[in-house]
Enzyme design. Structure first.
Site, mmCIF file in Angstrom:
data_model
loop_
_atom_site.group_PDB
_atom_site.id
_atom_site.type_symbol
_atom_site.label_atom_id
_atom_site.label_comp_id
_atom_site.label_asym_id
_atom_site.label_seq_id
_atom_site.Cartn_x
_atom_site.Cartn_y
_atom_site.Cartn_z
ATOM 1 N N VAL A 17 0.844 -1.205 0.000
ATOM 2 C CA VAL A 17 0.000 0.000 0.000
ATOM 3 C C VAL A 17 0.881 1.258 0.000
ATOM 4 O O VAL A 17 0.631 2.217 -0.744
ATOM 5 C CB VAL A 17 -0.946 0.027 1.228
ATOM 6 C CG1 VAL A 17 -1.725 1.331 1.273
ATOM 7 C CG2 VAL A 17 -1.907 -1.162 1.198
ATOM 8 N N ASP A 36 11.285 2.863 5.837
ATOM 9 C CA ASP A 36 10.933 1.436 5.876
ATOM 10 C C ASP A 36 12.124 0.640 6.403
ATOM 11 O O ASP A 36 13.273 1.024 6.199
ATOM 12 C CB ASP A 36 10.572 0.948 4.469
ATOM 13 C CG ASP A 36 9.593 -0.203 4.488
ATOM 14 O OD1 ASP A 36 8.445 -0.020 4.048
ATOM 15 O OD2 ASP A 36 9.974 -1.311 4.948
ATOM 16 N N ASN A 102 6.199 6.411 18.938
ATOM 17 C CA ASN A 102 7.286 7.205 18.342
ATOM 18 C C ASN A 102 6.768 8.176 17.284
ATOM 19 O O ASN A 102 7.177 9.334 17.234
ATOM 20 C CB ASN A 102 8.343 6.280 17.724
ATOM 21 C CG ASN A 102 9.135 5.553 18.791
ATOM 22 O OD1 ASN A 102 9.339 6.088 19.890
ATOM 23 N ND2 ASN A 102 9.576 4.342 18.504
ATOM 24 N N LYS A 108 3.505 15.258 17.511
ATOM 25 C CA LYS A 108 3.255 16.246 18.567
ATOM 26 C C LYS A 108 4.336 17.336 18.534
ATOM 27 O O LYS A 108 4.038 18.527 18.555
ATOM 28 C CB LYS A 108 3.249 15.526 19.919
ATOM 29 C CG LYS A 108 3.056 16.435 21.103
ATOM 30 C CD LYS A 108 3.206 15.658 22.399
ATOM 31 C CE LYS A 108 3.392 16.629 23.556
ATOM 32 N NZ LYS A 108 3.886 15.953 24.750
ATOM 33 N N TYR A 148 -1.457 -8.815 16.017
ATOM 34 C CA TYR A 148 -1.843 -7.818 15.007
ATOM 35 C C TYR A 148 -3.105 -7.083 15.444
ATOM 36 O O TYR A 148 -3.123 -5.850 15.502
ATOM 37 C CB TYR A 148 -2.069 -8.536 13.681
ATOM 38 C CG TYR A 148 -2.386 -7.620 12.512
ATOM 39 C CD1 TYR A 148 -1.394 -6.840 11.926
ATOM 40 C CD2 TYR A 148 -3.676 -7.570 11.965
ATOM 41 C CE1 TYR A 148 -1.678 -6.024 10.832
ATOM 42 C CE2 TYR A 148 -3.959 -6.761 10.875
ATOM 43 C CZ TYR A 148 -2.961 -5.989 10.301
ATOM 44 O OH TYR A 148 -3.248 -5.184 9.221
HETATM 45 P P1 NAD Z 1 3.107 -4.632 3.656
HETATM 46 O O1 NAD Z 1 3.598 -5.719 4.531
HETATM 47 O O2 NAD Z 1 3.253 -4.774 2.186
HETATM 48 O O3 NAD Z 1 3.735 -3.233 4.076
HETATM 49 C C1 NAD Z 1 4.145 -2.913 5.369
HETATM 50 C C2 NAD Z 1 5.464 -2.150 5.275
HETATM 51 O O4 NAD Z 1 5.889 -1.782 6.593
HETATM 52 C C3 NAD Z 1 6.595 -2.987 4.670
HETATM 53 O O5 NAD Z 1 7.278 -2.239 3.702
HETATM 54 C C4 NAD Z 1 7.479 -3.311 5.863
HETATM 55 O O6 NAD Z 1 8.832 -3.531 5.501
HETATM 56 C C5 NAD Z 1 7.284 -2.078 6.721
HETATM 57 N N1 NAD Z 1 7.554 -2.296 8.154
HETATM 58 C C6 NAD Z 1 7.102 -3.319 8.925
HETATM 59 N N2 NAD Z 1 7.547 -3.157 10.188
HETATM 60 C C7 NAD Z 1 8.279 -2.017 10.204
HETATM 61 C C8 NAD Z 1 8.995 -1.320 11.210
HETATM 62 N N3 NAD Z 1 9.057 -1.782 12.470
HETATM 63 N N4 NAD Z 1 9.630 -0.164 10.883
HETATM 64 C C9 NAD Z 1 9.591 0.301 9.620
HETATM 65 N N5 NAD Z 1 8.941 -0.318 8.623
HETATM 66 C C10 NAD Z 1 8.286 -1.460 8.912
HETATM 67 O O7 NAD Z 1 1.575 -4.438 4.039
HETATM 68 P P2 NAD Z 1 0.453 -3.512 3.367
HETATM 69 O O8 NAD Z 1 -0.611 -4.407 2.857
HETATM 70 O O9 NAD Z 1 1.067 -2.550 2.437
HETATM 71 O O10 NAD Z 1 -0.118 -2.761 4.644
HETATM 72 C C11 NAD Z 1 0.223 -1.423 4.942
HETATM 73 C C12 NAD Z 1 -0.535 -0.973 6.190
HETATM 74 O O11 NAD Z 1 -1.936 -1.042 5.964
HETATM 75 C C13 NAD Z 1 -0.232 -1.851 7.409
HETATM 76 O O12 NAD Z 1 -0.169 -1.026 8.550
HETATM 77 C C14 NAD Z 1 -1.457 -2.735 7.495
HETATM 78 O O13 NAD Z 1 -1.716 -3.148 8.816
HETATM 79 C C15 NAD Z 1 -2.547 -1.832 6.953
HETATM 80 N N6 NAD Z 1 -3.664 -2.626 6.398
HETATM 81 C C16 NAD Z 1 -3.508 -3.265 5.199
HETATM 82 C C17 NAD Z 1 -4.550 -4.043 4.714
HETATM 83 C C18 NAD Z 1 -4.445 -4.778 3.404
HETATM 84 O O14 NAD Z 1 -5.360 -5.518 3.057
HETATM 85 N N7 NAD Z 1 -3.401 -4.604 2.625
HETATM 86 C C19 NAD Z 1 -5.737 -4.178 5.441
HETATM 87 C C20 NAD Z 1 -5.839 -3.521 6.669
HETATM 88 C C21 NAD Z 1 -4.786 -2.728 7.124
#
Ligand code: NAD
Ligand code: UDP
Length: 314
Positions: A17, A36, A102, A108, A148
């Site tokens: 996303v 990231d 963080n 803030k 999660y």
């Molecule tokens: P994704 O796993 O492709 O992307 C998550 C990104 O966060 C990755 O690039 C990962 O490397 C990075 N990341 C993870 N932990 C990290 C950390 N501690 N520090 C820095 N970077 C970190 O997942 P996505 O589908 O792109 O989801 C993006 C966001 O949207 C997430 O927060 C997810 O919970 C939320 N979300 C997604 C969906 C979906 O269907 N795709 C649904 C509900 C919520």
């Protein structure tokens, strides 16, 4: 040259996303800082942006503080696929909770607006259908999905408390199952699994009897909803559901993927993972009324675009 409108931090910007969001924000003339740790994301998703004069890439883990001056923060960093978030559940909780502390502390300090990518998982295995934002959910606090679900619930709590206590301008969107190009082909989520299996003419793995439902949203619709949410007045905090209300069983999805790929794959059944929600569909009344937003891309069209991506990129 286009005028720079805003300086925007996207955590998790190299993920599925996040990479679409970075692209869209740049197209609108903003300066984008993508942060990231590449846990589930990849440089490949944003490699085409690296030469863009207003794009910057930072390797950092949000469980440690980070300081930068920006106008807006989109907090997306967190693994989203059950396979990945259950691989290191303690880290998943830390990313949602410590990461939010963080990023909220940063917002803030620098007076930035901050949007949290929350999830339909905050509703757990819902006993109200479809799910409105007023529903408090039915979540197991000690199961395999809890790292999660509860991490994201606690993040919402933190966002609201920074709003109440410190007047931070927060925005919460609850995202329902989203799919599209740049999903990781092996991340275990149902759309990428089924498409990869179908393209390889391998067995399609239905967990349980396949009668469980999900409502699938194409990624472009989600990005539009997130950007509209960020643009709302300061008293609009959400949460607001962002999802496509068209609900399908997992079996229906499998048949649709087979039809659209012309695959010879057969369906096989595997055990249903613990606490797998039986049904899920967003009530998007709030999004329609407050954001003037609703999804525009239906499953068949979205799947065709996603299949074409997987055909050429994997
Ligand atoms: P994704 O796993 O492709 O992307 C998550 C990104 O966060 C990755 O690039 C990962 O490397 C990075 N990341 C993870 N932990 C990290 C950390 N501690 N520090 C820095 N970077 C970190 O997942 P996505 O589908 O792109 O989801 C993006 C966001 O949207 C997430 O927060 C997810 O919970 C939320 N979300 C997604 C969906 C979906 O269907 N795709 C649904 C509900 C919520
Ligand atoms: N699922 C499935 N086969 C797969 C992957 C997932 O039947 O190969 C099912 C899974 O059990 C769940 C649904 O598809 O009921 C959506 O799973 P996903 O991991 O994509 O998302 P979530 O469960 O977090 O909504």
């Amino acid at each position: 040259m286009k005028r720079i409108t805003k300086k925007i931090l996207v955590t998790g910007g190299a993920g599925f996303v996040g990479s679409h969001l970075c692209e869209r924000l740049l197209k609108e003339g903003n300066e984008v800082i993508c942060l990231d740790n590449y846990y589930t994301g990849s440089k490949r998703n944003i490699i085409h942006l690296l030469n863009h004069p207003y794009f910057e890439l930072i390797r950092h883990d949000i469980t440690s503080p980070y300081f930068i001056e920006v106008d807006e923060i989109y907090n997306l960093a967190c693994p989203a696929s059950p396979v990945h978030y259950q691989f290191n559940p303690i880290k998943t909780v830390k990313t949602s909770v410590m990461g939010s502390v963080n990023m909220l502390g940063l917002a803030k300090r620098i007076h930035a607006k901050i949007l949290q990518a929350s999830t339909s998982e905050v509703y757990g295995d819902p006993d109200i259908h479809p799910q409105p934002e007023s529903y408090w959910g039915n979540v197991n606090p000690i199961g395999r999905r809890s790292c999660y679900d509860e991490g994201k619930r606690c993040a919402e709590t933190l966002f609201m408390d920074y709003y109440y206590q410190n007047k931070v301008r927060v925005k919460i969107v609850r995202i329902f199952n989203t799919y599209g190009p740049k999903m990781h082909p092996n991340d275990g989520r149902v759309v990428s699994n089924f498409i990869m299996q179908a393209l390889r003419n391998e067995d399609i793995t239905i967990y349980g009897d396949g009668s469980q439902t999900r409502s699938f949203q194409y990624v472009d619709d989600l990005i539009e909803g997130m950007i509209k949410m960020m643009a709302t007045p300061d008293d609009v905090t959400g949460p607001i559901n962002i999802g496509n209300p068209n609900e399908f069983t997992i079996l229906q999805l499998a048949h649709e993927v087979i039809r659209l790929t012309g695959s010879k794959s057969k369906l096989i059944h595997k055990p249903l993972p613990a606490d797998d929600p039986t049904q899920r569909q967003p009530d998007i009344t709030r999004a329609k009324n407050i954001l003037n937003w609703q999804p525009t891309i239906q499953l068949e069209d979205g799947l065709i675009k996603t299949i074409n991506y997987f055909k050429t990129h994997v």
